[in-house]
Design a protein around this motif. Structure first.
Motif, short mmCIF file in Angstrom:
data_model
loop_
_atom_site.label_atom_id
_atom_site.label_comp_id
_atom_site.label_asym_id
_atom_site.label_seq_id
_atom_site.Cartn_x
_atom_site.Cartn_y
_atom_site.Cartn_z
N ALA A 116 -2.49 7.31 8.11
CA ALA A 116 -3.27 8.24 9.18
C ALA A 116 -3.84 9.09 8.49
O ALA A 116 -4.49 9.30 9.08
CB ALA A 116 -2.79 8.43 10.34
N ALA A 117 -3.75 9.95 7.56
CA ALA A 117 -3.55 10.61 6.61
C ALA A 117 -4.78 10.92 5.45
O ALA A 117 -5.46 11.71 4.97
CB ALA A 117 -2.67 11.56 5.91
N GLY A 118 -5.05 9.89 5.56
CA GLY A 118 -5.53 8.83 4.25
C GLY A 118 -5.46 9.14 3.12
O GLY A 118 -5.77 8.84 2.41
N ASP A 119 -3.84 8.94 3.06
CA ASP A 119 -3.30 8.96 1.77
C ASP A 119 -2.71 7.73 1.26
O ASP A 119 -2.57 7.81 0.13
CB ASP A 119 -1.68 10.49 1.72
CG ASP A 119 -2.42 11.52 1.95
OD1 ASP A 119 -3.90 12.40 2.07
OD2 ASP A 119 -1.46 12.55 2.46
N LEU A 120 -2.13 7.12 2.25
CA LEU A 120 -2.17 5.61 1.52
C LEU A 120 -2.72 4.72 2.58
O LEU A 120 -3.41 4.71 3.21
CB LEU A 120 -0.68 5.71 2.01
CG LEU A 120 0.70 7.01 1.67
CD1 LEU A 120 2.07 6.58 2.04
CD2 LEU A 120 0.95 7.15 0.26
N ARG A 121 -2.25 3.15 1.60
CA ARG A 121 -3.36 2.47 1.54
C ARG A 121 -3.15 1.76 2.70
O ARG A 121 -1.87 1.75 3.01
CB ARG A 121 -2.98 0.85 0.77
CG ARG A 121 -3.39 1.64 -0.87
CD ARG A 121 -3.20 0.28 -1.70
NE ARG A 121 -3.14 -0.43 -1.93
CZ ARG A 121 -3.03 -1.41 -2.69
NH1 ARG A 121 -2.63 -1.91 -3.54
NH2 ARG A 121 -3.50 -3.47 -1.82
N PRO A 122 -3.43 0.88 3.80
CA PRO A 122 -3.28 0.65 5.08
C PRO A 122 -2.86 -1.61 4.61
O PRO A 122 -2.14 -1.80 5.86
CB PRO A 122 -4.95 0.59 5.68
CG PRO A 122 -5.87 0.13 4.19
CD PRO A 122 -5.51 1.37 3.74
N ASP A 123 -2.85 -1.82 3.37
CA ASP A 123 -2.40 -2.99 3.89
C ASP A 123 -0.59 -3.28 3.32
O ASP A 123 -0.44 -4.56 2.80
CB ASP A 123 -3.64 -3.93 2.78
CG ASP A 123 -3.58 -3.61 1.20
OD1 ASP A 123 -3.49 -1.70 1.16
OD2 ASP A 123 -4.13 -4.13 0.50
N ILE A 124 -0.36 -1.96 2.89
CA ILE A 124 0.82 -1.72 2.09
C ILE A 124 2.10 -2.32 3.67
O ILE A 124 1.86 -1.25 4.33
CB ILE A 124 1.58 -1.04 1.64
CG1 ILE A 124 0.30 -0.74 0.12
CG2 ILE A 124 3.05 -0.69 1.08
CD1 ILE A 124 0.74 -1.90 -0.97
N THR A 125 3.04 -2.70 3.00
CA THR A 125 4.14 -3.14 4.21
C THR A 125 5.68 -2.54 4.13
O THR A 125 5.53 -2.30 2.34
CB THR A 125 4.16 -4.61 4.43
OG1 THR A 125 4.70 -5.65 3.16
CG2 THR A 125 3.33 -4.84 4.92
N ALA A 126 6.03 -2.01 4.60
CA ALA A 126 7.16 -1.73 4.94
C ALA A 126 8.64 -2.11 3.73
O ALA A 126 8.72 -2.01 3.44
CB ALA A 126 8.24 -1.03 5.59
N GLU A 127 8.19 -3.69 3.72
CA GLU A 127 8.80 -4.77 2.88
C GLU A 127 7.89 -4.80 1.40
O GLU A 127 9.35 -4.84 0.82
CB GLU A 127 8.64 -6.40 3.73
CG GLU A 127 9.52 -6.51 5.00
CD GLU A 127 8.37 -6.16 6.12
OE1 GLU A 127 8.00 -5.55 6.24
OE2 GLU A 127 9.13 -6.08 7.81
N GLU A 128 7.26 -4.99 1.13
CA GLU A 128 6.91 -4.56 -0.20
C GLU A 128 7.32 -3.25 -0.71
O GLU A 128 7.90 -3.44 -1.57
CB GLU A 128 5.25 -4.16 -0.25
CG GLU A 128 4.84 -5.94 0.07
CD GLU A 128 3.06 -6.06 0.56
OE1 GLU A 128 2.74 -7.13 0.00
OE2 GLU A 128 2.39 -4.89 1.10
N VAL A 129 7.34 -2.04 0.22
CA VAL A 129 8.09 -1.25 -0.65
C VAL A 129 8.96 -1.06 -0.71
O VAL A 129 9.84 -0.60 -1.73
CB VAL A 129 7.54 0.03 0.80
CG1 VAL A 129 7.87 1.45 0.08
CG2 VAL A 129 6.06 0.09 -0.10
N ALA A 130 9.88 -1.70 0.58
CA ALA A 130 11.27 -1.83 0.04
C ALA A 130 12.06 -3.13 -0.67
O ALA A 130 12.98 -2.59 -1.99
CB ALA A 130 12.11 -2.58 1.78
#
Length: 167
Positions: A116-130
């Motif tokens: 929402a802030a434009g700071d992070l990519r829209p195509d990344i999932t929580a599973e990928e980060v975890a």
């Protein structure tokens, strides 16, 4: 004490470290399993609440980076109680799926705010980060002094930022 690597600490050593008598420890936690479960649930709660608290005070990308440190501390805390924790998961006393969902929801809230802030990519999932975090905290301690978890977390965060494309 529970977070110490190697053999699991005795209840007597845990009581001594906490500054309480062994009877007080057993009154609140009649078994080692009860103590480990309480610590585990407390740590998961700190992670999920931590995401909200960090978003209240920091920009989303900075909040995510600080939350990554909290996650690393959580992983380290689990080290000293791993055998007991695995037994609790196996018995069903601690629900792995519930914990996973709570953690993924915390990551999602950080990612959503960052999008929402434009700071992070829209195509990344929580599973990928975890999965990335688990990989970092699994590999970094074994990679030697040239590779630190902090450096890898900074690199991960850079990869989560929107990419500038020249046309």
């Amino acid at each position: 004490m529970l977070a110490s690597p190697g053999a699991e600490a005795s209840m007597r050593a845990i009581a001594r470290e906490a500054g309480v008598g062994i009877a007080t420890l057993y009154r609140h936690f009649p078994t080692r399993e009860c103590l480990v479960e309480a610590v585990y649930r407390d740590q998961v709660g700190r992670l999920t609440h931590g995401a909200r608290e960090l978003l209240d005070t920091l920009a989303p990308a900075a909040a995510l980076r600080c939350w990554m440190d909290l996650f690393g501390n959580w992983i380290a805390t689990k080290n000293g109680m791993l055998d007991t924790l695995l037994a609790l998961v196996e018995s069903g006393a601690v629900g792995h799926a519930g914990t996973r969902d709570e953690l993924l929801n915390a990551i999602s809230s950080l990612l959503d705010a960052g999008r929402a802030a434009g700071d992070l990519r829209p195509d990344i999932t929580a599973e990928e980060v975890a999965t990335s975090l688990i990989g970092i905290f699994t590999v970094a301690p074994q990679a030697g002094p040239a590779v630190t978890a902090d450096r890898l977390l900074d690199i991960l965060l850079d990869g989560l930022r929107p990419q500038v494309r020249c046309s």
